[in-house]
Write a protein that holds these residues in place. Structure first.
Motif, PDB file in Angstrom:
ATOM      1  N   UNK A   1      19.229  21.506  40.084  1.00  0.00           N
ATOM      2  CA  UNK A   1      19.802  22.102  38.873  1.00  0.00           C
ATOM      3  C   UNK A   1      21.267  21.745  38.664  1.00  0.00           C
ATOM      4  N   UNK A   2      21.923  21.202  39.662  1.00  0.00           N
ATOM      5  CA  UNK A   2      23.361  20.996  39.566  1.00  0.00           C
ATOM      6  C   UNK A   2      23.755  20.007  38.465  1.00  0.00           C
ATOM      7  N   UNK A   3      22.905  19.029  38.204  1.00  0.00           N
ATOM      8  CA  UNK A   3      23.214  18.058  37.147  1.00  0.00           C
ATOM      9  C   UNK A   3      22.951  18.623  35.757  1.00  0.00           C
ATOM     10  N   UNK A   4      22.283  19.779  35.673  1.00  0.00           N
ATOM     11  CA  UNK A   4      21.896  20.351  34.386  1.00  0.00           C
ATOM     12  C   UNK A   4      22.718  21.589  34.010  1.00  0.00           C
ATOM     13  N   UNK A   5      23.675  21.986  34.838  1.00  0.00           N
ATOM     14  CA  UNK A   5      24.342  23.273  34.608  1.00  0.00           C
ATOM     15  C   UNK A   5      25.846  23.170  34.860  1.00  0.00           C
ATOM     16  N   UNK A   6      26.549  24.238  34.505  1.00  0.00           N
ATOM     17  CA  UNK A   6      27.992  24.311  34.707  1.00  0.00           C
ATOM     18  C   UNK A   6      28.306  24.360  36.197  1.00  0.00           C
ATOM     19  N   UNK A   7      29.118  23.462  36.710  1.00  0.00           N
ATOM     20  CA  UNK A   7      29.400  23.467  38.151  1.00  0.00           C
ATOM     21  C   UNK A   7      30.202  24.695  38.559  1.00  0.00           C
ATOM     22  N   UNK A   8      30.019  25.177  39.785  1.00  0.00           N
ATOM     23  CA  UNK A   8      30.807  26.305  40.272  1.00  0.00           C
ATOM     24  C   UNK A   8      32.209  25.845  40.676  1.00  0.00           C
ATOM     25  N   UNK A   9      33.122  26.784  40.831  1.00  0.00           N
ATOM     26  CA  UNK A   9      34.454  26.489  41.344  1.00  0.00           C
ATOM     27  C   UNK A   9      34.552  26.997  42.779  1.00  0.00           C
ATOM     28  N   UNK A  10      35.319  26.304  43.600  1.00  0.00           N
ATOM     29  CA  UNK A  10      35.401  26.634  45.022  1.00  0.00           C
ATOM     30  C   UNK A  10      36.389  27.775  45.254  1.00  0.00           C
TER      31      UNK A  10
END
Length: 326
Positions: A53-62
């Motif tokens: 799903x990572x390529x299809x959604x807003x990435x998280x922040x660290x």
């Protein structure tokens, strides 16, 4: 062997209709006779699916550095919760087999109560289906809204997935939710659940054992397989506007009780995991993610042996809630 012998069995009877009885273990053992050798149990596998799903959604922040600061303060006894923390109701949602494990999420909840916060455990069926448990979380959130209480949801594992799913499915619930804390949630799916369901032989074990021993349903495992999660997430993407923190962890240590499973996932797929969930699948889209490489799946929700468990569940929860409310 005929192909028909590899097809999944018919769905088990409803849990309520089953009773373990005196001969339950004997019946279970008899039912497993004739299973093929262990190397065939795990089916075709899930290579290439973790983190889909990572390529299809807003990435998280660290948010890992900030978490470590907060955790160190908690360990020193320094208050970290903001003043607003007392205004919210904290709903805790257990994960798979949570009703069967002594002390599960108890220390997490007790810590919040010791800080003067109102808490409540949502009465989900920890071996039940996602659909049934989402309905219970929805009711708990609607009850809180009726009494004009804002809510912080704290879920572990499958319980976190069900919490996230309720908010994804029902937009009207979101206005009453101040923040979400998702601890080791298999948001994208679980490689262990996937491999269990992908192998007819292992699926047969789950279909028999869950109803017979735990009064559960095998769909509770299938709901966490990659095909099921792909279908659900694409139909109901998680709303990134809700303040959310997610814990994505792994541990590759023989001192972990889950090391055999973590080792299997690393050897077969090259996955960093906490023993049940791949770290990449626990990074909720749009969330502030805490990445730890020394925490297994049990240690976030159960007290460990001093000196062997690197984190204390209560300390961990307090730091995560403080991070979510920032």
């Amino acid at each position: 062997m005929p192909r028909s012998e590899f097809l999944p069995p018919s769905p088990p009877e409803p849990a309520s209709a089953l009773s373990p009885g005196p001969g339950a273990v004997a019946r279970l053992v008899r039912s497993l006779r004739g299973l093929p050798s262990a190397e065939r149990w795990w089916g075709p596998g899930c290579a290439g699916l973790p983190g889909w799903f990572q390529a299809e959604s807003t990435p998280p922040s660290d948010a890992t550095p900030r978490f470590r600061e907060l955790y160190a303060q908690v360990r020193r006894g320094t208050p970290v919760l903001p003043a607003e923390a007392n205004r919210h109701l904290y709903l805790l949602v257990k994960g798979m087999l949570g009703d069967e494990l002594f002390g599960y999420l108890e220390d997490n909840q007790l810590r919040l109560e010791r800080r003067g916060l109102d808490t409540e455990a949502v009465s989900v069926d920890t071996e039940g289906s996602l659909e049934a448990n989402v309905a219970k979380i929805r009711k708990a959130l609607e009850d809180a809204a009726f009494f004009r209480r804002s809510v912080v949801l704290v879920g572990h594992s499958k319980g976190a997935v069900e919490s996230l799913s309720a908010l994804a499915m029902y937009p009207h619930l979101r206005t009453g939710v101040r923040a979400v804390v998702a601890l080791q949630a298999p948001y994208g799916g679980s490689p262990v659940a996937h491999d269990l369901m992908a192998s007819p032989e292992m699926r047969r074990v789950v279909d028999i054992a869950l109803p017979l021993l735990f009064y559960g349903v095998s769909r509770s495992v299938e709901d966490l397989s990659y095909p099921r999660r792909m279908d659900f997430v694409r139909r109901h993407p998680y709303p990134v506007e809700i303040p959310t923190v997610s814990l994505a962890s792994s541990r590759d240590s023989r001192r972990s009780l889950l090391w055999p499973v973590a080792n299997y996932l690393r050897q077969r797929y090259g996955l960093a995991s906490d023993g049940l969930v791949a770290a990449v699948d626990a990074e909720i889209p749009g969330s502030r993610v805490v990445r730890l490489d020394d925490l297994d799946h049990a240690q976030a929700a159960l007290l460990g042996i001093p000196g062997l468990a690197p984190y204390h569940p209560g300390d961990l929860t307090e730091a995560m809630v403080a991070l979510a409310l920032e």
